[in-house]
Design a protein around this motif. Structure first.
Motif, PDB file in Angstrom:
ATOM      1  N   MET A   1       0.821  -1.208   0.000  1.00 33.45           N
ATOM      2  CA  MET A   1       0.000   0.000   0.000  1.00 33.45           C
ATOM      3  C   MET A   1       0.860   1.265   0.000  1.00 33.45           C
ATOM      4  SD  MET A   1      -2.857  -1.412  -0.220  1.00 33.45           S
ATOM      5  CE  MET A   1      -3.844   0.072  -0.143  1.00 33.45           C
ATOM      6  N   THR A   2       1.997   1.228   0.674  1.00 31.92           N
ATOM      7  CA  THR A   2       2.882   2.398   0.685  1.00 31.92           C
ATOM      8  C   THR A   2       3.366   2.728  -0.715  1.00 31.92           C
ATOM      9  OG1 THR A   2       3.609   1.881   2.930  1.00 31.92           O
ATOM     10  CG2 THR A   2       5.011   3.342   1.641  1.00 31.92           C
ATOM     11  N   PHE A   3       3.585   1.695  -1.529  1.00 30.67           N
ATOM     12  CA  PHE A   3       4.084   1.938  -2.884  1.00 30.67           C
ATOM     13  C   PHE A   3       2.960   2.328  -3.844  1.00 30.67           C
ATOM     14  CE2 PHE A   3       7.171   1.652  -6.203  1.00 30.67           C
ATOM     15  CZ  PHE A   3       6.469   1.214  -7.322  1.00 30.67           C
ATOM     16  N   TRP A   4       1.819   1.636  -3.771  1.00 28.84           N
ATOM     17  CA  TRP A   4       0.787   1.812  -4.795  1.00 28.84           C
ATOM     18  C   TRP A   4      -0.222   2.893  -4.469  1.00 28.84           C
ATOM     19  CZ3 TRP A   4       1.373   0.181  -9.492  1.00 28.84           C
ATOM     20  CH2 TRP A   4       2.194  -0.920  -9.737  1.00 28.84           C
ATOM     21  N   LEU A   5      -0.475   3.178  -3.204  1.00 28.69           N
ATOM     22  CA  LEU A   5      -1.501   4.169  -2.877  1.00 28.69           C
ATOM     23  C   LEU A   5      -1.174   5.555  -3.423  1.00 28.69           C
ATOM     24  CD1 LEU A   5      -4.195   4.481  -1.435  1.00 28.69           C
ATOM     25  CD2 LEU A   5      -2.959   5.019   0.673  1.00 28.69           C
ATOM     26  N   PRO A   6       0.063   6.053  -3.312  1.00 26.32           N
ATOM     27  CA  PRO A   6       0.331   7.366  -3.915  1.00 26.32           C
ATOM     28  C   PRO A   6       0.374   7.340  -5.439  1.00 26.32           C
ATOM     29  CG  PRO A   6       1.969   6.794  -2.222  1.00 26.32           C
ATOM     30  CD  PRO A   6       1.217   5.547  -2.565  1.00 26.32           C
ATOM     31  N   ARG A   7       0.695   6.187  -6.050  1.00 29.86           N
ATOM     32  CA  ARG A   7       0.925   6.125  -7.496  1.00 29.86           C
ATOM     33  C   ARG A   7      -0.328   5.724  -8.273  1.00 29.86           C
ATOM     34  NH1 ARG A   7       5.296   4.713  -4.676  1.00 29.86           N
ATOM     35  NH2 ARG A   7       7.361   5.441  -5.363  1.00 29.86           N
ATOM     36  N   HIS A   8      -1.079   4.760  -7.769  1.00 24.59           N
ATOM     37  CA  HIS A   8      -2.266   4.268  -8.486  1.00 24.59           C
ATOM     38  C   HIS A   8      -3.311   3.901  -7.441  1.00 24.59           C
ATOM     39  CE1 HIS A   8      -4.810   2.517 -11.436  1.00 24.59           C
ATOM     40  NE2 HIS A   8      -3.882   2.510 -12.400  1.00 24.59           N
ATOM     41  N   PRO A   9      -4.107   4.877  -6.983  1.00 25.91           N
ATOM     42  CA  PRO A   9      -5.036   4.622  -5.867  1.00 25.91           C
ATOM     43  C   PRO A   9      -6.036   3.510  -6.147  1.00 25.91           C
ATOM     44  CG  PRO A   9      -4.799   6.978  -6.281  1.00 25.91           C
ATOM     45  CD  PRO A   9      -4.114   6.279  -7.408  1.00 25.91           C
ATOM     46  N   LEU A  10      -6.551   3.437  -7.389  1.00 29.72           N
ATOM     47  CA  LEU A  10      -7.549   2.408  -7.689  1.00 29.72           C
ATOM     48  C   LEU A  10      -6.936   1.016  -7.603  1.00 29.72           C
ATOM     49  CD1 LEU A  10     -10.461   1.936  -8.488  1.00 29.72           C
ATOM     50  CD2 LEU A  10      -9.783   2.090 -10.896  1.00 29.72           C
ATOM     51  N   LYS A  11      -5.722   0.855  -8.139  1.00 31.88           N
ATOM     52  CA  LYS A  11      -5.036  -0.431  -8.017  1.00 31.88           C
ATOM     53  C   LYS A  11      -4.774  -0.755  -6.545  1.00 31.88           C
ATOM     54  CE  LYS A  11      -4.242  -1.752 -12.329  1.00 31.88           C
ATOM     55  NZ  LYS A  11      -4.693  -3.055 -12.875  1.00 31.88           N
ATOM     56  N   ALA A  12      -4.409   0.266  -5.780  1.00 29.01           N
ATOM     57  CA  ALA A  12      -4.141   0.041  -4.358  1.00 29.01           C
ATOM     58  C   ALA A  12      -5.375  -0.492  -3.643  1.00 29.01           C
ATOM     59  CB  ALA A  12      -3.667   1.341  -3.708  1.00 29.01           C
ATOM     60  N   LEU A  13      -6.551   0.035  -3.992  1.00 28.22           N
ATOM     61  CA  LEU A  13      -7.785  -0.456  -3.380  1.00 28.22           C
ATOM     62  C   LEU A  13      -8.028  -1.922  -3.738  1.00 28.22           C
ATOM     63  CD1 LEU A  13     -10.309   0.216  -1.724  1.00 28.22           C
ATOM     64  CD2 LEU A  13     -11.416   0.943  -3.849  1.00 28.22           C
ATOM     65  N   GLN A  14      -7.738  -2.291  -4.989  1.00 27.70           N
ATOM     66  CA  GLN A  14      -7.900  -3.688  -5.396  1.00 27.70           C
ATOM     67  C   GLN A  14      -6.941  -4.596  -4.624  1.00 27.70           C
ATOM     68  OE1 GLN A  14      -7.345  -3.762  -9.629  1.00 27.70           O
ATOM     69  NE2 GLN A  14      -9.104  -2.441 -10.067  1.00 27.70           N
ATOM     70  N   TYR A  15      -5.690  -4.165  -4.501  1.00 27.80           N
ATOM     71  CA  TYR A  15      -4.718  -4.980  -3.773  1.00 27.80           C
ATOM     72  C   TYR A  15      -5.082  -5.071  -2.294  1.00 27.80           C
ATOM     73  CZ  TYR A  15      -2.021  -4.117  -8.030  1.00 27.80           C
ATOM     74  OH  TYR A  15      -1.609  -4.043  -9.332  1.00 27.80           O
ATOM     75  N   HIS A  16      -5.646  -3.992  -1.753  1.00 27.82           N
ATOM     76  CA  HIS A  16      -6.107  -4.025  -0.358  1.00 27.82           C
ATOM     77  C   HIS A  16      -7.167  -5.105  -0.170  1.00 27.82           C
ATOM     78  CE1 HIS A  16      -8.355  -2.817   3.229  1.00 27.82           C
ATOM     79  NE2 HIS A  16      -9.416  -2.713   2.448  1.00 27.82           N
ATOM     80  N   GLN A  17      -8.131  -5.137  -1.072  1.00 26.49           N
ATOM     81  CA  GLN A  17      -9.200  -6.126  -0.951  1.00 26.49           C
ATOM     82  C   GLN A  17      -8.667  -7.550  -1.096  1.00 26.49           C
ATOM     83  OE1 GLN A  17     -11.804  -4.732  -4.022  1.00 26.49           O
ATOM     84  NE2 GLN A  17     -12.678  -3.091  -2.774  1.00 26.49           N
ATOM     85  N   MET A  18      -7.706  -7.730  -2.021  1.00 27.31           N
ATOM     86  CA  MET A  18      -7.132  -9.062  -2.205  1.00 27.31           C
ATOM     87  C   MET A  18      -6.394  -9.522  -0.952  1.00 27.31           C
ATOM     88  SD  MET A  18      -5.641  -8.645  -6.094  1.00 27.31           S
ATOM     89  CE  MET A  18      -4.767 -10.203  -5.998  1.00 27.31           C
ATOM     90  N   LEU A  19      -5.573  -8.644  -0.382  1.00 22.74           N
ATOM     91  CA  LEU A  19      -4.768  -9.028   0.781  1.00 22.74           C
ATOM     92  C   LEU A  19      -5.643  -9.292   1.998  1.00 22.74           C
ATOM     93  CD1 LEU A  19      -1.812  -6.514   0.324  1.00 22.74           C
ATOM     94  CD2 LEU A  19      -1.657  -8.997   0.228  1.00 22.74           C
ATOM     95  N   VAL A  20      -6.614  -8.428   2.230  1.00 14.22           N
ATOM     96  CA  VAL A  20      -7.474  -8.595   3.401  1.00 14.22           C
ATOM     97  C   VAL A  20      -8.283  -9.883   3.306  1.00 14.22           C
ATOM     98  CG1 VAL A  20      -9.434  -7.614   4.639  1.00 14.22           C
ATOM     99  CG2 VAL A  20      -7.577  -6.134   3.899  1.00 14.22           C
ATOM    100  N   LYS A  21      -8.783 -10.173   2.130  1.00 15.02           N
ATOM    101  CA  LYS A  21      -9.631 -11.354   1.962  1.00 15.02           C
ATOM    102  C   LYS A  21      -8.816 -12.642   1.987  1.00 15.02           C
ATOM    103  CE  LYS A  21     -13.042 -13.381  -1.186  1.00 15.02           C
ATOM    104  NZ  LYS A  21     -13.793 -13.193  -2.457  1.00 15.02           N
ATOM    105  N   ARG A  22      -7.705 -12.657   1.268  1.00 16.12           N
ATOM    106  CA  ARG A  22      -6.948 -13.905   1.141  1.00 16.12           C
ATOM    107  C   ARG A  22      -6.120 -14.220   2.376  1.00 16.12           C
ATOM    108  NH1 ARG A  22      -4.489 -13.705  -5.037  1.00 16.12           N
ATOM    109  NH2 ARG A  22      -6.475 -13.489  -6.151  1.00 16.12           N
ATOM    110  N   LEU A  23      -5.510 -13.201   2.974  1.00 13.51           N
ATOM    111  CA  LEU A  23      -4.657 -13.432   4.147  1.00 13.51           C
ATOM    112  C   LEU A  23      -5.405 -13.249   5.461  1.00 13.51           C
ATOM    113  CD1 LEU A  23      -1.378 -11.634   2.967  1.00 13.51           C
ATOM    114  CD2 LEU A  23      -2.075 -14.003   2.642  1.00 13.51           C
ATOM    115  N   ARG A  24      -6.695 -12.902   5.367  1.00 12.34           N
ATOM    116  CA  ARG A  24      -7.556 -12.756   6.545  1.00 12.34           C
ATOM    117  C   ARG A  24      -6.959 -11.768   7.558  1.00 12.34           C
ATOM    118  NH1 ARG A  24      -9.184 -19.141   7.613  1.00 12.34           N
ATOM    119  NH2 ARG A  24     -10.032 -19.522   5.516  1.00 12.34           N
ATOM    120  N   LEU A  25      -6.599 -10.604   7.033  1.00 15.77           N
ATOM    121  CA  LEU A  25      -5.981  -9.581   7.879  1.00 15.77           C
ATOM    122  C   LEU A  25      -7.039  -8.927   8.757  1.00 15.77           C
ATOM    123  CD1 LEU A  25      -3.621  -7.891   5.256  1.00 15.77           C
ATOM    124  CD2 LEU A  25      -3.070  -9.684   6.890  1.00 15.77           C
TER     125      LEU A  25
END
Length: 763
Positions: free
Chosen positions: A138-162
């Motif tokens: 998130m530190t890398f992608w949120l400033p550069r591509h916010p929409l992609k960062a949101l997608q990666y957030h959802q993937m990580l939270v769901k798959r790794l059960r954060l």
């Protein structure tokens, strides 16, 4: 000049590594011999544990990924990832190699989804994953591509059960790199999470950047999620205004502070926020909350006449001030402004009856409009400081000017420069009006003003006066002193000083030492990094050695076994005891337990002398010993002798002498012998880099490196012998035979390089 790949493949170690990689479907069982400087026997390889094999593989991939990223960029990262996938390599989840591998791979948009799939597979198979993966992604992608960062957030939270997300750390990005779109996506992440307590980490940042509208949106969002500010942030004037607005819109109580005060007290009692200053050094509240609340709101709806009109009423001599107060009360006026208050004060004779006027206003039900001028006049009247009251009333400044703290600081600088202590005293009183400890704040404001004026003698005098009066320095004062250092670009030494012959580096270092020894403030270890880095970059090794050993003796956590025999300053015990009484927070370096390991990131010696600095010390030593124009520290002499045209004369007479290339290594060995934790791998890595500069096939892009290579007269074997002798054990193998002639060696290496290219393309 050969390409970077040709230069890499020209080295025998790279050829051996490539042969192993091509001839074996699996990676080598241990570290490549060229990387650790020694060969291993088959019996040793058979005896290695599985964990060591895994570490060796991870370290090997880290080295390869670092090189490929530097030479080929994102394509290099992709190629290394594909190589890992073909060989079934599983990324590690702990250690420095894991940090580098995960942090580098997720930067490539082409493979990040595959990397996250790999993390999911590891989690399902072993139940483990790299803990900092979410934060790095998130530190890398949120400033550069916010929409992609949101997608990666959802993937990580769901798959790794954060369940726990590092949102407070991500909120710090708002200081520098988050755009408006990034903040919108971050708000979506925050509202969909279980996290709280990020108010302090986002709203004050937006306020400081002047983004009041965004700050208001985040304020409302946080309050809706019952994420309230701490007392230190709550005391901020803008936060109090936002809270008052939110309270008014929520509870439908317009223009009233009574309900807000009740709600604030309820919040404090319910959530038990710590009463801390905005500077985490102290737990003493910095601002007077009663005065701050009076500044922003009232308990009832105000009814007022025009302030200039009321001022003219008080200024007329036909009626005394007491009669005018009664008349205003009769017509229903319940508030007067600062201009009317000033006119009333100027009509009051003698001035000591001013307290009676305030009493009459209160009995008549007339309040004073909340502003700095009025509150200051009332406060100092009740304290019977009539000299200050007289100065406030007779000031030629408009009452509204007292609200502008930036302008008041400029006026303070001017009055101090002119020696006008009467007006300087009034300005200090205004600036410290809302502080619980105005005396300490006044001294710090004077010190900051002297620093802005840049008068070294005055700065020293103020510090000595603060020591004599037992006044502690604030964090703002320490930052202002550190600001005397001239600016420099990252990776480069500072340029010429704009202040002539003034040595800003030496002044700041000695000032910090005086602050510590006198016990008027504490300086965290990280504040010294820039100072010792500048000494090294400028080649001032004599002063650098004195400073780092002084820092070692001061900051070392002493126990019965560790650092018990180190010399101790006569000021250390008294200053440390005073700091422990004043700042009991357990995270400060003087409150850390004696059993804390030096490898812990909170250890002061780890913060002062990290591995990167240890490597830099060795590099600075090479530059100080080999560069013809290296500094000879002539500035340590008296004023006439420090002039540059005496340099050649002093060199001939032996007054000045050049440093040896090994001065950095010798200093590091002395630190190690004194108890500092130094890894041989760290030292070997720095030395290997410098020897590559001197004896490598290619040419460096840095001019200093090319000069060192040209002027070097010491052979590789001599370097290795002296390194091993200084270190006390073998770091590098000494060459057994003389090298071939350069022309023959280059021919052989060129042929091997062409063969290596073919092998690499096939692999």
């Amino acid at each position: 000049m050969p390409t970077a790949l040709d230069r890499l493949l020209a080295s025998p170690s790279a050829l051996r590594a490539l042969r192993r990689l091509v001839n074996s479907p699996e990676l080598p069982a241990i570290w490549i011999p060229a990387l650790n400087g020694r060969h291993s026997t088959p019996s040793q390889r058979r005896g290695c544990s599985t964990s060591k094999k895994a570490e060796s593989k991870a370290a090997w991939w880290s080295e390869l990924l670092q090189y490929r990223e530097r030479v080929y960029g994102r394509d290099g990262i992709r190629d290394v990832w594909l190589g890992m996938a073909r060989r079934g390599f599983k990324l590690p989840t702990i250690g420095k190699d894991a940090e580098f591998l995960w942090g580098t791979l997720i930067k490539n948009r082409e493979i990040i989804t595959q990397v996250l799939d790999h993390a999911t597979h590891l989690y399902k198979e072993t139940g483990q994953f790299y803990p900092a993966l979410y934060e790095k992604c998130m530190t890398f992608w949120l400033p550069r591509h916010p929409l992609k960062a949101l997608q990666y957030h959802q993937m990580l939270v769901k798959r790794l059960r954060l369940r726990k997300l590092p949102l407070r750390e991500l909120a710090q990005l708002a200081k520098t790199s988050l755009t408006d779109e990034s903040l919108k996506m971050f708000k979506k992440i925050y509202t969909s999470s279980n996290e709280r307590d990020i108010y302090d980490h986002i709203v004050p940042i937006l306020i400081d950047k002047g983004q009041i509208a965004l700050a208001r949106e985040w304020h409302i969002t946080c309050f809706d999620r019952r994420d309230f500010p701490s007392l230190s942030v709550e005391s901020h004037p803008v936060v109090q205004l936002l809270t008052a607005e939110n309270s008014s819109s929520t509870f439908s109580v317009p223009k009233t502070s009574h309900r807000y005060a009740k709600d604030a007290d309820t919040i404090i009692k319910r959530f038990k926020f710590a009463d801390v200053d905005r500077d985490p050094q102290t737990r003493i509240p910095k601002y007077n909350r009663i005065l701050m609340r009076r500044l922003i709101a009232r308990e009832i709806e105000p009814v007022r006449f025009d302030d200039p009109f009321c001022a003219r009423l008080f200024a007329t001599r036909a009626f005394p001030p007491a009669s005018i107060i009664k008349g205003l009360s009769m017509v229903g006026v319940n508030e007067i402004g600062p201009e009317a208050l000033r006119a009333m004060g100027l009509r009051t004779e003698p001035l000591r009856e001013m307290s009676e006027r305030f009493k009459e206003l209160k009995e008549a039900g007339i309040a004073i409009r909340g502003c700095v001028f009025s509150l200051a006049l009332e406060k100092y009247t009740m304290e019977r400081n009539f000299t200050l009251v007289q100065s406030i009333l007779e000031s030629d400044q408009h009452p509204d000017v007292f609200q502008d703290s930036a302008l008041q600081r400029k006026l303070l600088d001017y009055y101090l420069g002119q020696g006008d202590w009467a007006q300087a005293h009034r300005t200090l009183a205004v600036l410290t009006l809302f502080h619980n400890d105005p005396n300490t704040e006044s001294w710090n404001l004077i010190l900051q003003a002297r620093v802005r004026q840049f008068n070294a003698d005055h700065v020293t005098q103020v510090l000595q006066d603060m020591q004599a009066n037992g006044v502690l320095l604030s964090g703002e004062s320490l930052v202002s002193i550190r600001g005397l250092l001239r600016r420099r670009q990252r990776g480069r030494r500072p340029g010429a000083s704009a202040r002539g012959e003034f040595d800003d580096l030496r002044f700041v270092a000695r000032t910090f030492m005086f602050i510590l020894e006198s016990g008027i403030g504490f300086i965290p270890p990280l504040a010294w990094r820039e100072i010792i880095r500048r000494y090294g970059m400028m080649g001032r090794f004599k002063e650098l050695r004195r400073l780092i050993f002084w820092l070692l003796y001061w900051y070392a956590i002493r126990s019965r076994t560790a650092f018990a025999e180190l010399p101790k300053s006569v000021f250390l015990d008294h200053a440390t005891a005073k700091m422990r009484r004043t700042y009991p927070h357990p995270d400060h370096y003087f409150n850390l337990p004696p059993w804390l390991s030096q490898q812990h990131p909170m250890h002061p010696l780890r913060q002062l002398f990290p591995p990167a600095w240890q490597q830099g010390l060795i590099v600075w030593g090479f530059k100080a010993g080999l560069l013809p124009n290296a500094a000879l520290e002539q500035s340590m002499f008296s004023s006439p002798a420090s002039k540059r045209h005496y340099r050649r004369r002093f060199l001939k007479s032996g007054v000045l002498s050049r440093q040896s290339w090994s001065v950095g290594l010798r200093t590091l060995v002395e630190l190690r012998d004194a108890g500092l934790f130094v890894q041989s791998y760290t030292v070997a890595k720095a030395l290997r880099m410098q020897l590559m500069v001197l004896f490598g096939r290619g040419k460096s892009n840095k001019r200093e490196n090319r000069i060192m290579e040209d002027v070097n007269t010491i052979s590789y074997g001599e370097y290795v012998k002296e390194v091993n002798a200084i270190w006390g054990q073998t770091l590098f193998r000494e060459p057994e035979c003389r090298r071939k002639r350069r022309s023959e060696s280059m021919t052989d290496v060129k042929l091997e390089s062409e063969q290596a290219k073919e092998l690499w393309s096939k692999s």
